[in-house]
Write a protein that holds these residues in place. Sequence first.
Motif, short mmCIF file in Angstrom:
data_model
loop_
_atom_site.label_atom_id
_atom_site.label_comp_id
_atom_site.label_asym_id
_atom_site.label_seq_id
_atom_site.Cartn_x
_atom_site.Cartn_y
_atom_site.Cartn_z
N GLN A 46 -9.18 1.76 2.34
CA GLN A 46 -10.05 2.76 1.81
C GLN A 46 -10.04 3.88 2.81
OE1 GLN A 46 -14.07 1.28 1.38
NE2 GLN A 46 -13.46 0.05 -0.36
N ARG B 178 -6.23 2.15 -2.60
CA ARG B 178 -7.59 2.34 -2.03
C ARG B 178 -8.30 1.02 -1.87
NH1 ARG B 178 -13.18 4.32 -2.71
NH2 ARG B 178 -13.63 5.86 -0.88
N GLU B 179 -8.22 -0.01 -2.58
CA GLU B 179 -8.69 -1.26 -2.73
C GLU B 179 -7.90 -1.87 -1.25
OE1 GLU B 179 -8.06 -3.35 -6.20
OE2 GLU B 179 -9.28 -2.20 -7.57
N HIS C 271 1.00 -1.19 0.02
CA HIS C 271 -0.06 0.13 0.11
C HIS C 271 0.91 1.20 -0.06
CE1 HIS C 271 -2.40 3.24 1.76
NE2 HIS C 271 -3.56 2.94 1.18
N SER D 147 -5.97 3.94 -6.82
CA SER D 147 -7.35 3.10 -6.83
C SER D 147 -6.67 1.89 -6.46
CB SER D 147 -7.77 2.94 -8.14
OG SER D 147 -8.25 4.22 -8.82
N GLN D 148 -5.78 1.51 -6.53
CA GLN D 148 -5.28 0.05 -6.30
C GLN D 148 -5.00 -0.07 -4.72
OE1 GLN D 148 -1.82 -1.66 -8.55
NE2 GLN D 148 -2.70 -0.56 -10.49
#
Length: 338
Positions: free
Chosen positions: A48, A44-45, A17, A41-42
């Motif tokens: 979040q 955030r997966e 992350h 976006s990755q």
Amino acid sequence: MNERKDGNNVVLFPNLHHRLVMKGTEALENKQYKQAAELFSQARELDQEHAEGNVGLLVSLVELQDYKEAKQLCKELLHQGIGDYFQITNMYLMVLVQLGEHEDIVEMIELLFQEHQIPFDKMEQFEQMLSFSKRALEEREIEAEQHESQLQQQLQQEPLFNGKNEQQLLNTINMLSQMNVRPFIDDIQQFMQEEANHPFFKTMLLNILKEQDYTQAVEVRKFSQVSSLIPAHLPNLKEYPFFKKVWALAEQRLAQRNPSLLELVHSLLERHCFLLYPFELERDGATIAAAYHALAEQYMTGQDFCERAALIYETEEQVVKECLDYIKEIEGISYPII
């Protein structure tokens, strides 16, 4: 690249992350906004609630001019309390300006003033934004009034419905949908009461009256049925009890066994309900569902399916045939070209 497999489990690389956020930030600084959005976006997966990653994604979306997605992300962050409140709020307002959603801007800024959430050095900026949005709303209202006045004048120059072909009727009804129809209610009432007028147009007019919350009784004649009703009290088509009842019965029998056939049943039912609205077929739900099932089978295979449909829906073959004949008459009604 970002993961390895250990038996049947997927194991993420350590600090993945953090690495995604760092790479996303680097891409953002290099104005590689699409790549930055993908990296954030990755990230955030994986997390979040990470403030830096979410803000990075938000900035990337704004730079890509993906304002609808940016608006949704802002709302989520504000609702969940992620990131600096004023920073997210400021970006949210910028996005709303780009979308031209001035009502939301006025509501948001007035709330910020009430709750004393605006820093002193930003007061003038927000007052100007509030004034701009209020002025934009006033201008929009004036334009809407002028447009409606022009449409009314245009419609009053000739008979509203009489003597018009299908395309002209569609144009007229489209204009009515953009204005207050109450000045034309006498013409609409008369159109609704004449059996020969196309049921498709009557449903369109009913929907306009419903959307405009018309609370006076309107008499409607369709398919040799007549009813006096209040448009504002009518259910939406998908909430129409007749539609829901028949659709539920067909779905029980076909959802698992034959989804494509169910889709055809749904299409036929939806189309016919639009023509019938607000009336119903005067048969029990099982018989109607069986008839639509039989019609769909006939379209797909060319075979008579009434006997089998009656068994599936536990009803009588003869009444299914009678119902099928009737819905074929409805099916035979031509639709206006839209």
